[in-house]
Scaffold this motif. Structure first.
Motif, PDB file in Angstrom:
ATOM      1  N   THR A 157       0.828  -1.203   0.000  1.00 15.82           N
ATOM      2  CA  THR A 157       0.000   0.000   0.000  1.00 15.82           C
ATOM      3  C   THR A 157       0.862   1.252   0.000  1.00 15.82           C
ATOM      4  O   THR A 157       0.585   2.219  -0.718  1.00 15.82           O
ATOM      5  N   ARG A 159       3.799   1.443  -1.171  1.00 16.40           N
ATOM      6  CA  ARG A 159       4.500   1.492  -2.469  1.00 16.40           C
ATOM      7  C   ARG A 159       3.620   2.087  -3.563  1.00 16.40           C
ATOM      8  O   ARG A 159       4.038   2.999  -4.273  1.00 16.40           O
ATOM      9  N   VAL A 160       2.390   1.583  -3.709  1.00 14.57           N
ATOM     10  CA  VAL A 160       1.573   1.979  -4.864  1.00 14.57           C
ATOM     11  C   VAL A 160       0.557   3.068  -4.544  1.00 14.57           C
ATOM     12  O   VAL A 160       0.039   3.725  -5.456  1.00 14.57           O
ATOM     13  N   GLY A 161       0.227   3.241  -3.269  1.00 14.93           N
ATOM     14  CA  GLY A 161      -0.758   4.249  -2.914  1.00 14.93           C
ATOM     15  C   GLY A 161      -2.187   3.795  -3.169  1.00 14.93           C
ATOM     16  O   GLY A 161      -2.448   2.649  -3.585  1.00 14.93           O
ATOM     17  N   SER A 164      -3.898   6.597  -6.654  1.00 12.66           N
ATOM     18  CA  SER A 164      -2.744   7.456  -6.935  1.00 12.66           C
ATOM     19  C   SER A 164      -2.369   7.395  -8.409  1.00 12.66           C
ATOM     20  O   SER A 164      -3.056   6.771  -9.221  1.00 12.66           O
ATOM     21  N   HIS A 166       0.277   5.894  -9.512  1.00 15.38           N
ATOM     22  CA  HIS A 166       1.040   4.674  -9.788  1.00 15.38           C
ATOM     23  C   HIS A 166       0.222   3.732 -10.675  1.00 15.38           C
ATOM     24  O   HIS A 166      -0.994   3.572 -10.464  1.00 15.38           O
ATOM     25  N   THR A 169      -1.678   1.198  -8.663  1.00 16.15           N
ATOM     26  CA  THR A 169      -2.318   1.740  -7.465  1.00 16.15           C
ATOM     27  C   THR A 169      -3.526   0.920  -7.034  1.00 16.15           C
ATOM     28  O   THR A 169      -4.208   0.297  -7.854  1.00 16.15           O
ATOM     29  N   THR A 269       1.527   7.517  -3.952  1.00 20.74           N
ATOM     30  CA  THR A 269       2.511   6.449  -4.050  1.00 20.74           C
ATOM     31  C   THR A 269       3.847   6.962  -3.538  1.00 20.74           C
ATOM     32  O   THR A 269       4.254   8.083  -3.832  1.00 20.74           O
ATOM     33  N   TRP A 270       4.532   6.111  -2.760  1.00 17.99           N
ATOM     34  CA  TRP A 270       5.817   6.513  -2.188  1.00 17.99           C
ATOM     35  C   TRP A 270       6.981   5.781  -2.843  1.00 17.99           C
ATOM     36  O   TRP A 270       8.116   5.913  -2.391  1.00 17.99           O
ATOM     37  N   GLU A 271       6.695   5.054  -3.922  1.00 17.67           N
ATOM     38  CA  GLU A 271       7.760   4.290  -4.558  1.00 17.67           C
ATOM     39  C   GLU A 271       8.853   5.206  -5.114  1.00 17.67           C
ATOM     40  O   GLU A 271      10.035   4.903  -5.036  1.00 17.67           O
TER      41      GLU A 271
END
Length: 294
Positions: A157, A159-161, A164, A166, A169, A269-271
């Motif tokens: 979660t 990682r992809v948001g 989002s 991504h 996502t 997303t925080w990737e």
């Protein structure tokens, strides 16, 4: 001057300086010898420091001192030592699975410290510094997770948001049953009554007839996402409606607003913003916060 006249204080026996203020005369007392001792000690220390340590600027350089102490080299060595130590524990967190890291008290102490800083810098603006969320943002200290509460689920979660940019996502949206005319106003109130009763059993202010009618409407319109037992579906991001954990609020009025107008949350997303290591530390930190929470 009274000193020349031999003016002597009758109480102490010291000569006076001749200065007088409102009847008070200044005594001509000698400087205490202990003061000379400490002044001499301070002077000797200064001379010794100047000789032994870097002290005097000389244009583009400075006196190095006999000891050759260089604070820049000391700081550099300290940073290198810290980097070496960091490589040791980061390698363990990166390579070991979540369970092994959680079982290591030393690694978890680092996770709490580092994860707290990461959370404060990146997540606290929405979820709060205590991770307890607020209206529109989930409480991360509970066991109620929309997309699953396993470390692997949380990691993904982050990682992809959610909804989002991504490509992978997580996507979810609560339909606006009333605003989009999927249900008439009276039926929206019935559904809200039933949903409210799930987390507030025995609520005396509810009309039993509306609750029963709302149950039938729920079975027709809501079970596809929330399940027959209304306990939600982590694969769809559908929340459990039977507990007391609510993202937007669990009052009857708020539930009515949700059913009428729908909801669509968002989490970035925080990737591309955080490294895989940082995301793993954040995941471990949140799992730890959840265990420590109520």
């Amino acid at each position: 001057m009274s000193v020349e006249n031999g003016d002597r204080d009758g109480y102490t026996g010291y000569l006076t300086t001749g200065h007088e203020w409102n009847g008070l005369k200044e005594l001509n007392t000698p400087v205490p010898r202990v003061l000379y001792f400490f002044l001499t000690l301070a002077f000797l220390f200064s001379v010794g420091y100047w000789v032994l340590m870097p002290a005097w600027p000389l244009g583009v350089t400075y006196t190095k001192g006999l000891l050759g102490v260089d604070q820049r080299n000391l700081v550099t060595a300290s940073l290198q030592e810290a980097a070496l130590e960091r490589r040791v524990w980061t390698a363990k967190i990166e390579t070991e699975d979540f369970a092994k890291v959680q079982a290591d008290p030393r690694l978890m102490a680092i996770v709490r410290q580092t994860g707290g800083a990461l959370f404060g810098n990146n997540c606290a603006a929405c979820h709060g510094v205590d991770a307890r969320g607020g209206p529109g943002f989930p409480d991360l200290t509970t066991g109620s997770w929309l997309w699953g509460g396993k470390p692997e689920d949380i990691f993904n979660t982050i990682r992809v948001g959610i909804n989002s940019a991504h490509p992978d996502t997580r996507v979810s949206q609560m339909p606006a049953f009333g605003r989009d005319q999927m249900l008439p106003r009276a039926d929206v109130l019935k559904v809200a009554s039933y949903v409210y009763s799930l987390s507030h059993p025995g609520a005396g202010e509810l009309d039993p007839a509306k609750v029963e009618a709302g149950k039938k409407l729920f079975a027709t319109n809501c079970v596809a996402c929330h399940g027959d037992d209304a306990k939600g579906n982590p694969e769809l991001g559908a929340p459990n409606l039977t507990d007391r954990f609510w993202i937007y609020g669990g009052s009857f009025e708020t539930i009515d607003t949700t059913v009428w107008g729908g909801r669509q949350g968002h989490m970035p997303t925080w990737e591309g913003r955080l490294s895989e290591l940082d995301r793993k530390i954040l995941t471990l930190y949140l799992v730890d916060k959840r265990r420590a929470g109520p």
